[in-house]
Design a protein around this motif. Structure first.
Motif, short mmCIF file in Angstrom:
data_model
loop_
_atom_site.label_atom_id
_atom_site.label_comp_id
_atom_site.label_asym_id
_atom_site.label_seq_id
_atom_site.Cartn_x
_atom_site.Cartn_y
_atom_site.Cartn_z
N VAL A 112 32.60 48.80 44.59
CA VAL A 112 33.38 47.55 44.72
C VAL A 112 33.00 46.56 43.61
O VAL A 112 33.87 45.92 43.01
N VAL A 113 31.72 46.47 43.29
CA VAL A 113 31.28 45.61 42.17
C VAL A 113 31.95 46.07 40.88
O VAL A 113 32.49 45.28 40.10
N MET A 114 32.00 47.40 40.72
CA MET A 114 32.59 47.98 39.51
C MET A 114 34.09 47.66 39.40
O MET A 114 34.57 47.22 38.37
N PHE A 115 34.82 47.85 40.51
CA PHE A 115 36.26 47.60 40.45
C PHE A 115 36.60 46.12 40.41
O PHE A 115 37.61 45.74 39.81
N SER A 116 35.77 45.27 41.01
CA SER A 116 36.00 43.82 40.87
C SER A 116 35.93 43.45 39.40
O SER A 116 36.74 42.67 38.89
#
Ligand code: HEM
Length: 147
Positions: free
Chosen positions: A23-27
């Motif tokens: 999720v950090v990556m896609f944000s």
């Protein structure tokens, strides 16, 4: 050889928590290229970054991406064994409208996530080791995309 150790050691704890790190990556990915949001046309509509991050299908995709990275990390000694899978995966992304340039932006988002999670352990050699591995993955996906 050193590259592989750097990658395996840094993935050891990250890989146990795929969803939150993904999720950090896609944000970060959507900050770098907001237009990518429109490529996720799931039943829960991905009109905004927040919509997307709360869509179950989107979160499944986040986990799918992390599983591919996990597979690459566990096959560092024989990445070519993933070739057929990655060619196919590239082709599937061509079909859903993802450009090969976008794979590189995912790479930047991956490095950002590693930096956030690893803190001091995120060094120049570690960054380079990850870039090398990710570029092998992307090169196979891009060849499949163009087939
Ligand atoms: C499938 C979008 C990058 C791994 C899909 C699907 C979409 C999509 C729309 C089909 C629906 C689904 O399965 O959720 C994108 C976008 C990307 C991106 C917009 C970024 C620009 C990646 C990357 C990887 C990846 C970098 C792995 C390294 C997968 C996998 C599937 C998938 C494993 C399932 C394929 C299957 O059903 O066999 N992607 N993707 N994606 N994606 Fe991505």
């Amino acid at each position: 050889v050193k590259d592989k150790e750097l990658i395996r050691d840094s993935w050891e704890s990250l890989g146990k928590n795929k969803a939150p790190h993904g999720v950090v990556m896609f944000s970060r990915l959507f900050e770098l290229d907001p237009e990518l949001l429109s490529l996720f046309n799931y039943s829960t509509n991905c009109g905004s970054k927040q919509d997307c991050l709360s869509s179950p299908e989107f979160l499944d995709h986040v986990t799918k991406v992390m599983l591919v990275i996990d597979a690459a990390v566990s096959h560092l000694d024989d990445l070519h064994s993933l070739e057929e899978f990655l060619l196919n995966l590239g082709k599937k992304h061509q079909a859903v409208g993802v450009s090969t340039q976008s794979f590189a932006v995912v790479g930047e988002a991956l490095l950002y996530m590693l930096q956030c999670s690893l803190g001091q352990a995120y060094t120049a050699p570690l960054r380079q080791a990850w870039l090398n591995m990710y570029s092998i993955v992307v090169s196979a996906m891009s060849r499949g995309w163009a087939k």
